[in-house]
Every structure is written in C-alpha cells, then in structure tokens.
Scaffold this active site. Structure first.
Site, PDB file in Angstrom:
ATOM      1  CG  ASP A  16      -4.109   3.758   0.880  1.00  0.00           C
ATOM      2  OD1 ASP A  16      -3.277   4.634   0.581  1.00  0.00           O
ATOM      3  OD2 ASP A  16      -4.783   3.795   1.925  1.00  0.00           O
ATOM      4  CG  ASN A  64      -5.952  11.799  -4.120  1.00  0.00           C
ATOM      5  OD1 ASN A  64      -6.132  10.798  -4.792  1.00  0.00           O
ATOM      6  ND2 ASN A  64      -5.772  11.732  -2.795  1.00  0.00           N
TER       7      ASN A  64
HETATM    8  C1  FPP Z   1      -2.371   6.049  -2.564  1.00  0.00           C
HETATM    9  O1  FPP Z   1      -1.109   6.015  -1.986  1.00  0.00           O
HETATM   10  C2  FPP Z   1      -2.260   6.159  -3.984  1.00  0.00           C
HETATM   11  C3  FPP Z   1      -2.671   7.224  -4.707  1.00  0.00           C
HETATM   12  C4  FPP Z   1      -3.288   8.422  -4.129  1.00  0.00           C
HETATM   13  C5  FPP Z   1      -2.494   7.243  -6.139  1.00  0.00           C
HETATM   14  C6  FPP Z   1      -2.582   5.938  -6.859  1.00  0.00           C
HETATM   15  C7  FPP Z   1      -1.689   6.044  -8.015  1.00  0.00           C
HETATM   16  C8  FPP Z   1      -1.027   5.040  -8.609  1.00  0.00           C
HETATM   17  C9  FPP Z   1      -1.193   3.637  -8.244  1.00  0.00           C
HETATM   18  C10 FPP Z   1      -0.050   5.333  -9.677  1.00  0.00           C
HETATM   19  C11 FPP Z   1      -0.502   6.283 -10.724  1.00  0.00           C
HETATM   20  C12 FPP Z   1      -1.562   5.699 -11.574  1.00  0.00           C
HETATM   21  C13 FPP Z   1      -2.145   6.369 -12.590  1.00  0.00           C
HETATM   22  C14 FPP Z   1      -3.146   5.708 -13.460  1.00  0.00           C
HETATM   23  C15 FPP Z   1      -1.772   7.753 -12.874  1.00  0.00           C
HETATM   24  P1  FPP Z   1      -0.762   7.134  -0.910  1.00  0.00           P
HETATM   25  O2  FPP Z   1       0.019   8.187  -1.602  1.00  0.00           O
HETATM   26  O3  FPP Z   1      -1.987   7.619  -0.255  1.00  0.00           O
HETATM   27  O4  FPP Z   1       0.124   6.298   0.058  1.00  0.00           O
HETATM   28  P2  FPP Z   1       0.293   6.516   1.619  1.00  0.00           P
HETATM   29  O5  FPP Z   1      -1.089   6.423   2.225  1.00  0.00           O
HETATM   30  O6  FPP Z   1       1.177   5.393   2.013  1.00  0.00           O
HETATM   31  O7  FPP Z   1       0.906   7.867   1.776  1.00  0.00           O
END
Ligand code: FPP
Length: 234
Positions: A16, A64
């Site tokens: 996250d 998501n």
């Molecule tokens: C959370 O950060 C992360 C995600 C929803 C996606 C995780 C993805 C990756 C680590 C990269 C892609 C990996 C693959 C295998 C395709 P957030 O967007 O919720 O962050 P925030 O809470 O700070 O907005």
C-alpha cells in the site's frame, strides 16, 4: 542480523501507499505504481536472501475495479508487462510464479500469459511467488461454496481440508506473517481464510520505499511473537 529462531514460511504483503508516495514527490499516481512494481523485484530478492519459501503479493483487489479507468488500465498494463519481461528472471532465480485470484475478468491475453508463466516456472523450488490479482477474500469463499454446491458432495466429506481445495488460494500454506505498508492497519478483504492465525506487521513506510532494512525489521519483529493458536503456553 541476529539469527532468526523462527522464520515465517509464508509472508503475504499488502503493498500500500504507491499513490501517496508519488504525490509526496510531485509525481503521478501511475509513477507511484511503476515504482511499486520495481520494488517487487527488490523485495523478492530480499525474501530469497532471508530464505522465505512463500511470498504472496496483493497487487489488485476485486474492489480495485472501482478505481478510475485510466488507473485500472495502467495496473493491468503493468501486470501484462511484468508477465512479458520478468518471468525469465524468476525462472533463472528458481522461483515458481503463480496467479491467485479470479482469472475470468482478466483479458484473454493476460490469462494466456499467466498460464504460460505458471507452466514455465512450475518445476522451480526455491520460492513460491504468488501474484494476488483480482482477488477478494469474501468472493473467494463464496466462489468456493458455489463450486462445492454444484458438485453435490456428501455433507460429511466437507471439512476444512476439503473446503480449501476450492479456494483460489487453496494450494498455498497458511499465512504466517502479513505485512502492510503505508500506515494502514486493516486486512482489506485479503486472504481471509489463509490468514486465520497470521501475525500482523504494519509499517508507516510506503511500498516503493519498503527495502531490505524494512524487511529485516518485520522479520525481527515476527521473531519475537509468541504464536499460541488459541492454546495456553504458560
Ligand atoms: C496500493 O497503493 C497499491 C495498489 C492498489 C496496487 C499495487 C501495485 C503494485 C505494487 C504495482 C503493480 C504490480 C503488479 C504485479 C501489476 P494505492 O494506490 O492504494 O496508494 P495510496 O493508498 O497511497 O493511494
């Protein structure tokens, strides 16, 4: 590092904070996700160094799909790109790669690449790397129930071992340690079944900054836990 008396067999990470990491740096959320993807390779290397046998990474939840289209498309393109470019590297590192989650909402192209990657690495034995993509814990349990009802098994056959086989995560060992980055302290519909006695480790560090030192801290912290599984030990 102090030798670990007790190492988690299965670590599952809620990666996250990509978005907040990017905004803090004046970058776009997409750049945050890209940095997050790059960090996966580093963390896989640290996990190998520490001798972790099973690593599951929560990359996309079924909730998501509610993000904006452009972000969803970008995350899918990163998955696609990773399947093209990085499988050979995992193969060389003796890592078995698996997808855990619903396959049918992903494009045919990605589904085929997943199949190919799973086949290509199926004999690897050093570590199991599970990419958890389009997964929700409640949906996983409901889908298992539906599959079981269709098969109409004898009711006395249904026990925990039987049930697990119908889960997307069925073939994985139970989770020992859940790591969540970026200061949040919730499970967010991740492995509800497999995490029944998992230990939690939450850190303020955002996913793109979760490095070897942070991984060591999580392992040392786990090493101090007393896992009782509901029993008394003193
Ligand atoms: C959370 O950060 C992360 C995600 C929803 C996606 C995780 C993805 C990756 C680590 C990269 C892609 C990996 C693959 C295998 C395709 P957030 O967007 O919720 O962050 P925030 O809470 O700070 O907005």
């Amino acid at each position: 590092m102090t030798p670990l008396k007790d190492k988690p067999n299965h670590i599952a990470i809620i990666m996250d904070g990509n978005g907040r990491w990017a905004i803090e740096k004046g970058l776009s959320r997409k750049e945050g996700h890209y940095a997050g993807l790059k960090n996966i390779y580093s963390v896989v290397n640290h996990a190998l160094t520490f001798g972790i046998k099973n690593l599951s990474l929560f990359a996309f939840s079924n909730e998501n799909w509610q993000r904006n289209n452009s972000e969803i498309k970008y995350l899918l393109s990163l998955m696609d790109q990773a399947l093209d470019e990085d499988i050979q590297r995992f193969k060389n590192q003796n890592i078995r790669v698996r997808h855990i989650g619903r396959p049918d909402r992903l494009s045919k192209n990605i589904q085929e690449k997943i199949q190919k990657a799973e086949n290509f690495t199926k004999d690897n034995t050093k570590m199991n790397l599970n990419i958890v993509f389009d997964f929700g814990g409640r949906e996983e349990i409901l889908d298992a129930v539906k599959k079981i009802i269709k098969e109409k098994p004898d009711i006395d056959e249904i026990n925990q071992e039987f049930f697990e086989e119908y889960l997307y995560s069925g073939q994985l060992p139970n989770v020992d340690l859940i790591i969540r980055t970026s200061g949040e302290m919730r499970l967010s519909n991740f492995f509800l079944w497999k995490s029944h006695y998992a230990e939690f480790y939450c850190t303020e560090v955002k996913w793109p900054d979760f490095n070897e030192t942070e991984m060591k801290k999580a392992l040392l912290d786990y090493n101090e836990r007393h896992r009782r599984y509901g029993k008394t030990t003193h």
